[in-house]
Each structure stands twice: as structure tokens, then as C-alpha cells.
Write a protein that holds these residues in place. Structure first.
Motif, PDB file in Angstrom:
ATOM      1  N   LEU A  49       0.858  -1.183   0.000  1.00  0.00           N
ATOM      2  CA  LEU A  49       0.000   0.000   0.000  1.00  0.00           C
ATOM      3  C   LEU A  49       0.894   1.234   0.000  1.00  0.00           C
ATOM      4  N   LEU A  59      -9.188   9.368   4.037  1.00  0.00           N
ATOM      5  CA  LEU A  59      -9.522   8.142   3.315  1.00  0.00           C
ATOM      6  C   LEU A  59     -10.320   8.508   2.065  1.00  0.00           C
ATOM      7  N   GLN A  86      -5.798   2.901  -0.961  1.00  0.00           N
ATOM      8  CA  GLN A  86      -6.277   1.609  -0.499  1.00  0.00           C
ATOM      9  C   GLN A  86      -5.950   0.536  -1.542  1.00  0.00           C
ATOM     10  N   SER A 120      -0.975   1.734  -5.042  1.00  0.00           N
ATOM     11  CA  SER A 120      -0.981   0.482  -4.281  1.00  0.00           C
ATOM     12  C   SER A 120      -1.194  -0.703  -5.217  1.00  0.00           C
ATOM     13  N   TYR A 167     -10.798  -7.910  -1.191  1.00  0.00           N
ATOM     14  CA  TYR A 167     -11.329  -6.574  -0.925  1.00  0.00           C
ATOM     15  C   TYR A 167     -12.554  -6.677  -0.019  1.00  0.00           C
ATOM     16  N   SER A 195     -10.072  -3.337   4.730  1.00  0.00           N
ATOM     17  CA  SER A 195      -9.680  -1.924   4.664  1.00  0.00           C
ATOM     18  C   SER A 195      -9.387  -1.364   6.049  1.00  0.00           C
ATOM     19  N   ASP A 223      -6.082  -2.754   7.127  1.00  0.00           N
ATOM     20  CA  ASP A 223      -5.003  -2.071   6.406  1.00  0.00           C
ATOM     21  C   ASP A 223      -4.679  -0.730   7.047  1.00  0.00           C
ATOM     22  N   LEU A 224      -5.717   0.000   7.423  1.00  0.00           N
ATOM     23  CA  LEU A 224      -5.505   1.296   8.064  1.00  0.00           C
ATOM     24  C   LEU A 224      -4.766   1.118   9.390  1.00  0.00           C
ATOM     25  N   GLY A 234     -14.512   6.055   1.636  1.00  0.00           N
ATOM     26  CA  GLY A 234     -13.600   6.220   2.766  1.00  0.00           C
ATOM     27  C   GLY A 234     -14.314   6.587   4.064  1.00  0.00           C
TER      28      GLY A 234
END
Length: 130
Positions: A35, A56, A84, A90, A99, A104, A107-108, A128
Motif C-alpha cells: 500500500l 480516506l 487503499q 498500491s 477486498y 480496509s 489495512d488502516l 472512505g
């Protein structure tokens, strides 16, 4: 600050000298994926007086660069942007099972841990904001 036009999409971006770019690896069932992120004013990232903003982007498949003008609107805080999975700079795996909203969020968490951010304000635009 000085602004330049983005290569293909004409998006306004901030000077490279005021930003730090990098990557972070996230794990999915098929292995690791990269990412890309960008931090505007990284020197303010750990400010006790002004928590950084984590921006986001919307999507799916939209890169974060259209949000870069936020750096002009909020000139004194660090702003963290990241693309993302499947977006912008990314990795873009083909497997749709990689996905999800849960991925998500994970990942954050990985990104924030890597860059050392524990306290922040979230700015979510469209997808986001979910």
C-alpha cells in the motif's frame, strides 16, 4: 505552497519537500501486498496540540491524490493519505475476495502502526467514510 499539476489527471498536488512517501505491506490469503502512502508535513505528525488528519479516499479504484488540496486548507497539521488496495500506487490484485471493509480497516491499522500514529482525526470521503 507551490503546487504542480498531476501527470495524467490534472490533480493539484503539494510539493515533495513538504511530504514523505512510502509503502507498507499488508497480508491477504494470497500473500503480501503493498500500500502506498503520503504524509504531508511529516514533521508535525506527533504534535501534541494538533492530531494528524487521516484522509480516506472514495472509490472503489480511485487514488487518494484528489484529496491532496486538503493540505492547503489545513496548513498546520500533518495529513496522511494512502491508496487503499486496488487504488492509485498500491497493489491491484485481481482476486475480488481480497477486498472488503474489514480488510480496509485492518489495512488502516497496519499503516497507522507503521508510521507511529496513535491519535488522529479521520476524514473519510465517499467510500472512505464507511
Amino acid at each position: 505552497g507551490v503546487r504542480t499539476r498531476g501527470p495524467a489527471n490534472g490533480v493539484v498536488s503539494l510539493d515533495a519537500e513538504k511530504a514523505r512517501e512510502g509503502t507498507v505491506m499488508v497480508t491477504r490469503s494470497d500473500g503480501e501486498h503493498e500500500l502506498a502512502y503520503r504524509i504531508v508535513r511529516p514533521m508535525n505528525l506527533s504534535s501534541a496540540q494538533a492530531a494528524p488528519i487521516v484522509a480516506l479516499h472514495g472509490g472503489p479504484s480511485v487514488p487518494s491524490d484528489y484529496l491532496y488540496p486538503l493540505g492547503d486548507v489545513v496548513p498546520y497539521r500533518s495529513i496522511v493519505f494512502y491508496d487503499q488496495l486496488g487504488c492509485g500506487k498500491s497493489d491491484k490484485p485481481d482476486d475480488a475476495s481480497l477486498y472488503s471493509t474489514a480488510h480496509s480497516v485492518d489495512d488502516l491499522r497496519v499503516l497507522l502502526r507503521k508510521i507511529g500514529v496513535r491519535r488522529f482525526h479521520l476524514y473519510g470521503q465517499s467510500y472512505g467514510g464507511i
